[in-house]
Design a protein around this motif. Structure first.
Motif, PDB file in Angstrom:
ATOM      1  N   VAL A  38       0.839  -1.205   0.000  1.00  0.00           N
ATOM      2  CA  VAL A  38       0.000   0.000   0.000  1.00  0.00           C
ATOM      3  C   VAL A  38       0.873   1.253   0.000  1.00  0.00           C
ATOM      4  CG1 VAL A  38      -1.684   1.322   1.336  1.00  0.00           C
ATOM      5  CG2 VAL A  38      -1.974  -1.142   1.046  1.00  0.00           C
ATOM      6  N   LEU A  39       1.945   1.266   0.781  1.00  0.00           N
ATOM      7  CA  LEU A  39       2.828   2.429   0.826  1.00  0.00           C
ATOM      8  C   LEU A  39       3.512   2.653  -0.515  1.00  0.00           C
ATOM      9  CD1 LEU A  39       4.474   2.124   4.368  1.00  0.00           C
ATOM     10  CD2 LEU A  39       2.710   3.726   3.619  1.00  0.00           C
ATOM     11  N   VAL A  40       3.982   1.569  -1.143  1.00  0.00           N
ATOM     12  CA  VAL A  40       4.648   1.706  -2.443  1.00  0.00           C
ATOM     13  C   VAL A  40       3.691   2.278  -3.483  1.00  0.00           C
ATOM     14  CG1 VAL A  40       5.642   0.392  -4.353  1.00  0.00           C
ATOM     15  CG2 VAL A  40       6.385  -0.056  -2.018  1.00  0.00           C
ATOM     16  N   MET A  41       2.448   1.821  -3.471  1.00  0.00           N
ATOM     17  CA  MET A  41       1.478   2.308  -4.445  1.00  0.00           C
ATOM     18  C   MET A  41       1.011   3.727  -4.139  1.00  0.00           C
ATOM     19  SD  MET A  41      -0.853  -0.994  -5.313  1.00  0.00           S
ATOM     20  CE  MET A  41      -1.496  -0.111  -6.729  1.00  0.00           C
ATOM     21  N   SER A  42       1.273   4.189  -2.931  1.00  0.00           N
ATOM     22  CA  SER A  42       0.857   5.550  -2.564  1.00  0.00           C
ATOM     23  C   SER A  42       1.936   6.587  -2.808  1.00  0.00           C
ATOM     24  CB  SER A  42       0.458   5.584  -1.070  1.00  0.00           C
ATOM     25  OG  SER A  42      -0.580   4.673  -0.810  1.00  0.00           O
ATOM     26  N   VAL A  43       3.121   6.158  -3.221  1.00  0.00           N
ATOM     27  CA  VAL A  43       4.218   7.107  -3.440  1.00  0.00           C
ATOM     28  C   VAL A  43       3.951   7.909  -4.713  1.00  0.00           C
ATOM     29  CG1 VAL A  43       6.682   7.357  -3.948  1.00  0.00           C
ATOM     30  CG2 VAL A  43       5.896   5.673  -2.258  1.00  0.00           C
ATOM     31  N   PRO A  44       3.943   9.225  -4.651  1.00  0.00           N
ATOM     32  CA  PRO A  44       3.716  10.052  -5.856  1.00  0.00           C
ATOM     33  C   PRO A  44       4.782   9.802  -6.905  1.00  0.00           C
ATOM     34  CG  PRO A  44       3.474  11.367  -3.857  1.00  0.00           C
ATOM     35  CD  PRO A  44       4.051  10.047  -3.424  1.00  0.00           C
ATOM     36  N   GLY A  45       4.340   9.635  -8.141  1.00  0.00           N
ATOM     37  CA  GLY A  45       5.275   9.425  -9.232  1.00  0.00           C
ATOM     38  C   GLY A  45       5.806   8.016  -9.336  1.00  0.00           C
ATOM     39  N   GLY A  46       5.320   7.098  -8.490  1.00  0.00           N
ATOM     40  CA  GLY A  46       5.805   5.723  -8.521  1.00  0.00           C
ATOM     41  C   GLY A  46       4.954   4.849  -9.415  1.00  0.00           C
ATOM     42  N   PRO A  49      -1.263   4.649  -8.692  1.00  0.00           N
ATOM     43  CA  PRO A  49      -2.103   5.516  -9.515  1.00  0.00           C
ATOM     44  C   PRO A  49      -1.973   6.997  -9.194  1.00  0.00           C
ATOM     45  CG  PRO A  49      -3.397   4.506  -7.779  1.00  0.00           C
ATOM     46  CD  PRO A  49      -2.038   3.935  -7.659  1.00  0.00           C
ATOM     47  N   PHE A  50      -1.260   7.340  -8.115  1.00  0.00           N
ATOM     48  CA  PHE A  50      -1.232   8.744  -7.698  1.00  0.00           C
ATOM     49  C   PHE A  50      -0.061   9.468  -8.355  1.00  0.00           C
ATOM     50  CE2 PHE A  50      -3.078   6.516  -3.921  1.00  0.00           C
ATOM     51  CZ  PHE A  50      -4.394   6.828  -4.239  1.00  0.00           C
ATOM     52  N   GLU A  51      -0.145   9.688  -9.637  1.00  0.00           N
ATOM     53  CA  GLU A  51       0.888  10.438 -10.340  1.00  0.00           C
ATOM     54  C   GLU A  51       0.413  11.891 -10.397  1.00  0.00           C
ATOM     55  OE1 GLU A  51       1.540   8.535 -14.067  1.00  0.00           O
ATOM     56  OE2 GLU A  51       1.914   6.577 -13.164  1.00  0.00           O
ATOM     57  N   TRP A  52       0.670  12.579  -9.252  1.00  0.00           N
ATOM     58  CA  TRP A  52       0.086  13.917  -9.086  1.00  0.00           C
ATOM     59  C   TRP A  52       0.531  14.899 -10.166  1.00  0.00           C
ATOM     60  CZ3 TRP A  52      -3.433  13.116  -5.610  1.00  0.00           C
ATOM     61  CH2 TRP A  52      -3.189  12.199  -4.576  1.00  0.00           C
ATOM     62  N   THR A  53       1.747  14.749 -10.602  1.00  0.00           N
ATOM     63  CA  THR A  53       2.273  15.745 -11.547  1.00  0.00           C
ATOM     64  C   THR A  53       1.832  15.499 -12.976  1.00  0.00           C
ATOM     65  OG1 THR A  53       4.285  14.437 -11.804  1.00  0.00           O
ATOM     66  CG2 THR A  53       4.283  16.113 -10.096  1.00  0.00           C
ATOM     67  N   SER A  54       1.465  14.259 -13.314  1.00  0.00           N
ATOM     68  CA  SER A  54       1.117  13.959 -14.703  1.00  0.00           C
ATOM     69  C   SER A  54      -0.316  14.295 -15.029  1.00  0.00           C
ATOM     70  CB  SER A  54       1.353  12.472 -14.995  1.00  0.00           C
ATOM     71  OG  SER A  54       0.455  11.682 -14.216  1.00  0.00           O
ATOM     72  N   GLY A  55      -1.158  14.321 -14.046  1.00  0.00           N
ATOM     73  CA  GLY A  55      -2.567  14.607 -14.250  1.00  0.00           C
ATOM     74  C   GLY A  55      -3.270  13.547 -15.064  1.00  0.00           C
ATOM     75  N   SER A  56      -2.739  12.297 -15.020  1.00  0.00           N
ATOM     76  CA  SER A  56      -3.316  11.230 -15.832  1.00  0.00           C
ATOM     77  C   SER A  56      -4.604  10.679 -15.257  1.00  0.00           C
ATOM     78  CB  SER A  56      -2.302  10.098 -16.004  1.00  0.00           C
ATOM     79  OG  SER A  56      -1.929   9.598 -14.727  1.00  0.00           O
ATOM     80  N   ILE A  57      -4.868  10.919 -13.979  1.00  0.00           N
ATOM     81  CA  ILE A  57      -6.089  10.419 -13.371  1.00  0.00           C
ATOM     82  C   ILE A  57      -7.139  11.518 -13.424  1.00  0.00           C
ATOM     83  CG2 ILE A  57      -7.149   9.477 -11.284  1.00  0.00           C
ATOM     84  CD1 ILE A  57      -4.485   8.496 -10.449  1.00  0.00           C
ATOM     85  N   GLY A  63     -11.298   9.909  -6.063  1.00  0.00           N
ATOM     86  CA  GLY A  63     -11.847   9.357  -4.829  1.00  0.00           C
ATOM     87  C   GLY A  63     -11.894   7.845  -4.851  1.00  0.00           C
ATOM     88  N   LEU A  64     -12.261   7.274  -5.996  1.00  0.00           N
ATOM     89  CA  LEU A  64     -12.272   5.809  -6.111  1.00  0.00           C
ATOM     90  C   LEU A  64     -10.866   5.236  -5.976  1.00  0.00           C
ATOM     91  CD1 LEU A  64     -14.829   5.311  -9.040  1.00  0.00           C
ATOM     92  CD2 LEU A  64     -15.202   4.916  -6.595  1.00  0.00           C
ATOM     93  N   SER A  65      -9.859   5.929  -6.524  1.00  0.00           N
ATOM     94  CA  SER A  65      -8.477   5.457  -6.438  1.00  0.00           C
ATOM     95  C   SER A  65      -8.016   5.354  -4.987  1.00  0.00           C
ATOM     96  CB  SER A  65      -7.551   6.392  -7.220  1.00  0.00           C
ATOM     97  OG  SER A  65      -7.935   6.452  -8.574  1.00  0.00           O
ATOM     98  N   VAL A  66      -8.330   6.376  -4.209  1.00  0.00           N
ATOM     99  CA  VAL A  66      -7.968   6.345  -2.788  1.00  0.00           C
ATOM    100  C   VAL A  66      -8.795   5.288  -2.050  1.00  0.00           C
ATOM    101  CG1 VAL A  66      -7.887   7.674  -0.661  1.00  0.00           C
ATOM    102  CG2 VAL A  66      -7.269   8.754  -2.839  1.00  0.00           C
ATOM    103  N   GLY A  67     -10.075   5.206  -2.411  1.00  0.00           N
ATOM    104  CA  GLY A  67     -10.948   4.271  -1.727  1.00  0.00           C
ATOM    105  C   GLY A  67     -10.562   2.828  -1.913  1.00  0.00           C
ATOM    106  N   VAL A  68      -9.988   2.481  -3.092  1.00  0.00           N
ATOM    107  CA  VAL A  68      -9.585   1.089  -3.340  1.00  0.00           C
ATOM    108  C   VAL A  68      -8.558   0.620  -2.318  1.00  0.00           C
ATOM    109  CG1 VAL A  68      -8.281  -0.376  -4.924  1.00  0.00           C
ATOM    110  CG2 VAL A  68     -10.175   1.004  -5.771  1.00  0.00           C
ATOM    111  N   LEU A  69      -7.531   1.444  -2.075  1.00  0.00           N
ATOM    112  CA  LEU A  69      -6.502   1.060  -1.105  1.00  0.00           C
ATOM    113  C   LEU A  69      -7.069   0.976   0.308  1.00  0.00           C
ATOM    114  CD1 LEU A  69      -3.419   3.117  -2.351  1.00  0.00           C
ATOM    115  CD2 LEU A  69      -3.946   0.704  -2.735  1.00  0.00           C
ATOM    116  N   VAL A  70      -7.955   1.908   0.634  1.00  0.00           N
ATOM    117  CA  VAL A  70      -8.567   1.876   1.963  1.00  0.00           C
ATOM    118  C   VAL A  70      -9.401   0.612   2.143  1.00  0.00           C
ATOM    119  CG1 VAL A  70     -10.183   3.031   3.505  1.00  0.00           C
ATOM    120  CG2 VAL A  70      -8.552   4.385   2.164  1.00  0.00           C
TER     121      VAL A  70
END
Length: 449
Positions: A38-46, A49-57, A63-70
């Motif tokens: 879960v931590l590895v998948m939450s790292v930005p740019g890794g 799904p949380f590629e904050w800088t690319s804006g691909s999501i 909200g669904l992306s965060v909810g899946v891990l939770v």
């Protein structure tokens, strides 16, 4: 209502007892693996799904992306840990465990539908599946369902993101993941099966060891009973027999109004009774039966007691030998048995005890003890040198235990002769040795008491 799985996780009794940390916390590495993924998948740019800088999501999917891990973490904590714990304890899965696997498959299918990188969660999903499902065929089927759910979800996600050949890409990833999981699962299953076989063998060995220990204890108890019976016969029984004879002699002396003889016999009864008490204490405490003077003096004391009690002439011709204590005890018991037979059965007037050394056919040395009387001789049941009766039979067994031989037959003067031969060993050693001998012969006689 609290379920059995909840109790296993919530109470110390739910953990397998053991000194190691793995026994106290059997799910530790599973917990670490879930948190790490879960931590590895939450790292930005890794790889998550949380590629904050690319804006691909797109924002509707965030909200669904965060909810899946939770949901993944909550599902594992609420149902997965209990199902894994049951599997680690070789217990079949419950309905709750089956529901957990179904929800896990659906969750990963939905997660990859949102974003294909969620297929990374299968690195934890496949091991959980192979651990919880008890049968190999069902584990393969469940793996196929998981691969299908991930493949379908990834295909839609790739198409939405504009990946070229989305179905082909998702299908290749799903097939490779499925094949890898089956290979690893098969290997783990074989290792587990081999471990189970080893555990079964170890359990059989433990049971056999326990059975051998029980049989050894029973055999030891039987041997101890046999030893005590021999000791009682060779010591207390003979002393008590002497007490009976002395008591009868005292009664006859009193009937004849021979007060002096009666007092003498009663004094000997008192001495013999004290000797019996000492022998009983020695048996209980397993103390040294030879006393302080060694074998020769112990035989002299036994002979002197017979001489005083019966008036029989007892001659001792004893060569001092340096013997192992066990052999000394055997020879002392042999002398006691021979004198007891002469006292009870032979109606003899004279007994001779000899102790010496004789070479055998192999060139070794053997200690020889003979007890010979001039009485009526041995019975027909003892012909051929066979030992009969409990006392002689017990003596034979005792002598055989030290590698010796015992024989009972006719004496040179027509009476009975008991002969015991034991191999000589040095004092304190069980190997073959040479005994130190000194030529010493002495004959002692006694008149009528």
């Amino acid at each position: 209502m609290t379920s059995d799985d909840d109790r296993m996780l919530a109470t110390p009794a739910g953990e397998d007892p053991g000194p190691g940390d793995a026994a106290r916390r059997p799910l530790r590495w599973w917990d670490i693996g879930v948190v790490a993924v879960v931590l590895v998948m939450s790292v930005p740019g890794g790889i998550g799904p949380f590629e904050w800088t690319s804006g691909s999501i797109p924002s509707p999917w965030f909200g669904l992306s965060v909810g899946v891990l939770v949901v993944f973490v909550l599902l594992y904590a609420a149902m997965g840990r209990a199902a894994l714990l049951r599997a680690l304890r070789d217990r079949p899965p419950t309905v709750r465990g089956v529901v957990f696997l179904a929800l896990l498959i659906l969750l990963l299918g939905a997660a990859t539908l949102i974003y294909p990188s969620y297929a990374t969660l299968q690195c934890m999903a496949y091991p959980m599946l192979w651990t919880i499902v008890p049968r190999y065929a069902r584990a393969v089927l469940a793996s196929a369902l998981l691969a299908l759910a991930i493949g379908v979800g990834s295909a839609f996600s790739y198409a939405r993101l504009g990946v070229e050949s989305p179905v082909w890409t998702a299908g290749v990833v799903a097939v490779l993941s499925f094949a890898f999981s089956v290979v690893i699962g098969t290997w783990i299953t074989r290792v587990f099966a081999q471990g189970e076989r080893y555990r079964a063998v170890a359990e059989s060995l433990r049971e056999a060891q326990a059975e051998v220990a029980e049989l050894s204890a029973l055999a030891g108890a039987g041997a101890e009973r046999e030893r005590l019976s021999r000791e009682l016969h060779d010591t207390l029984t003979q002393t008590l027999t002497g007490l009976v004879m002395l008591s009868e002699q005292a009664e006859r002396a009193l009937a004849a109004d021979d007060r002096e003889r009666a007092r003498d016999r009663m004094a000997r009864v008192r001495e013999a009774s004290r000797a019996a008490v000492a022998e009983a204490r020695a048996l209980v405490a397993t103390t040294q039966p030879l006393g302080d003077g060694g074998l020769e003096e112990a035989i002299e004391r036994v002979a002197g007691r017979l001489r005083e009690d019966t008036g029989m002439r007892v001659v001792c011709e004893l060569s001092p030998l340096v013997l192992d204590r066990e052999l000394q005890v055997v020879l002392l018991r042999a002398a006691q048995e021979g004198l007891a037979n002469a006292r009870r059965h032979s109606r003899a007037s004279s007994v001779t005890i000899r102790l010496g050394v004789r070479s055998d056919a192999t060139g070794g040395a053997r200690a020889i003890l003979t007890v010979e009387d001039d009485g009526v001789g041995f019975g027909a049941e003892s012909s051929g040198g066979a030992l009969g009766g409990f006392g002689l039979s017990g003596l034979r067994d005792r002598v055989r235990l030290v590698g010796g031989e015992a024989g009972f037959g006719a004496g040179s003067d027509g009476g009975a002769r008991l002969e015991v031969c034991v191999p000589l060993v040095e004092h304190g050693s069980r190997g073959t040795g040479v005994a130190r001998t000194e030529a010493r012969g002495r004959a002692t006689g006694g008149g009528a008491a």
